[in-house]
Design an enzyme around this catalytic site. Sequence first.
Site, PDB file in Angstrom:
ATOM      1  N   ASP A  71       0.812  -1.216   0.000  1.00  0.00           N
ATOM      2  CA  ASP A  71       0.000   0.000   0.000  1.00  0.00           C
ATOM      3  C   ASP A  71       0.846   1.267   0.000  1.00  0.00           C
ATOM      4  O   ASP A  71       2.063   1.231   0.211  1.00  0.00           O
ATOM      5  CB  ASP A  71      -0.952   0.001   1.210  1.00  0.00           C
ATOM      6  CG  ASP A  71      -0.298  -0.566   2.480  1.00  0.00           C
ATOM      7  OD1 ASP A  71       0.942  -0.508   2.592  1.00  0.00           O
ATOM      8  OD2 ASP A  71      -1.027  -1.069   3.343  1.00  0.00           O
ATOM      9  N   ASP A 114      -7.423  -2.428  13.870  1.00  0.00           N
ATOM     10  CA  ASP A 114      -8.811  -2.770  13.551  1.00  0.00           C
ATOM     11  C   ASP A 114      -8.912  -4.087  12.771  1.00  0.00           C
ATOM     12  O   ASP A 114      -9.959  -4.401  12.210  1.00  0.00           O
ATOM     13  CB  ASP A 114      -9.482  -1.626  12.768  1.00  0.00           C
ATOM     14  CG  ASP A 114      -8.821  -1.379  11.411  1.00  0.00           C
ATOM     15  OD1 ASP A 114      -7.850  -2.093  11.059  1.00  0.00           O
ATOM     16  OD2 ASP A 114      -9.280  -0.475  10.683  1.00  0.00           O
ATOM     17  N   HIS A 147      -7.123  -4.960  10.088  1.00  0.00           N
ATOM     18  CA  HIS A 147      -6.875  -4.871   8.647  1.00  0.00           C
ATOM     19  C   HIS A 147      -5.577  -5.579   8.228  1.00  0.00           C
ATOM     20  O   HIS A 147      -4.648  -5.739   9.016  1.00  0.00           O
ATOM     21  CB  HIS A 147      -6.865  -3.409   8.156  1.00  0.00           C
ATOM     22  CG  HIS A 147      -5.716  -2.581   8.617  1.00  0.00           C
ATOM     23  ND1 HIS A 147      -5.819  -1.224   8.834  1.00  0.00           N
ATOM     24  CD2 HIS A 147      -4.417  -2.887   8.899  1.00  0.00           C
ATOM     25  CE1 HIS A 147      -4.640  -0.750   9.214  1.00  0.00           C
ATOM     26  NE2 HIS A 147      -3.771  -1.742   9.260  1.00  0.00           N
ATOM     27  N   GLU A 190      -9.709  -2.043   5.253  1.00  0.00           N
ATOM     28  CA  GLU A 190     -10.401  -1.700   6.490  1.00  0.00           C
ATOM     29  C   GLU A 190     -11.687  -2.525   6.615  1.00  0.00           C
ATOM     30  O   GLU A 190     -12.105  -3.173   5.647  1.00  0.00           O
ATOM     31  CB  GLU A 190     -10.709  -0.188   6.467  1.00  0.00           C
ATOM     32  CG  GLU A 190      -9.470   0.699   6.332  1.00  0.00           C
ATOM     33  CD  GLU A 190      -8.586   0.732   7.582  1.00  0.00           C
ATOM     34  OE1 GLU A 190      -8.379  -0.326   8.216  1.00  0.00           O
ATOM     35  OE2 GLU A 190      -8.083   1.812   7.915  1.00  0.00           O
TER      36      GLU A 190
END
Length: 264
Positions: free
Chosen positions: A67, A136, A138, A143
């Site tokens: 990313d 979270d 991910h 997400e």
Amino acid sequence: MEVIIQPTAEKAALLVARLIARRLRAKPAFVLGLATGRTMEQVYGHLAEMHRRDHLDFSLCRTFNLDEYVGLSPKDQHSYRYYMDQHLFSRVNIDRRNTHLPNGAARDLGAECVRYEELIHDCGGIDVQLLGIGADGHIGFNEPLSALRSRTREKALTPATIRQNAPLFGGKASAVPRRALTMGIGTILDASHILTLVTGAEKASILAKAVEGPITSMVTASALQLHADCKVIVDEAASKRLRGRDYYRWIFRNEPEWQEFRAR
Ligand code: F6R
């Protein structure tokens, strides 16, 4: 999926580096998927040391990062390109032309995502994908509610991710970009092998959900349960909430594939 527990974060990172080094020696032109973040820093430190000390050769290796933030130029010191240059690329003999990240500064972000997917495909796909897990749940910047078949695309970051990454932006959450380009979960699951590294007590609860909970797009790391060859290397602190800890320990102590790694 296999979970391997190591006594410390340092030992967990070393094991991941050794697993990568073994594959790189077996196939010097291999395609390595890379992650950024604090967890990976030790892994890259070990790989750089193996290059310096043992001449681990990266000259034919090609890399694809998961990313990149939208809007940051590769020269920006908060960009993932900059991070990779600092932590790995400048410390080993990799050909920079063989290192790829999505371009978050591209004018047409949609076209950039298509180009990135095509490039991975043209290189024959990813042999080993390295992953961390976010606060979270991910992987990459996939997400919660990311489609489990998603491909490389633009994603909005959650407040949890923005808080998690703020220390890398001088502690200022307001400085963290709100969007990123990320490989999709489908892209990640196409890799032949996956190595996930999770360390620290603060990840114990999300790790348990990802590894032992139901597969759900609310915790995108849980999609790794679908992969045929995924190893999750963790330290004691991160393993605290895993119900199967005793079994995972037994695997590392007894299975022949881990013998060479038990010796040291
Ligand atoms: C980084 C990435 C993220 C991180 C994850 C864990 O390229 O894709 O999924 O791996 O957020 O980050 P740290 O290691 O900083 O806790």
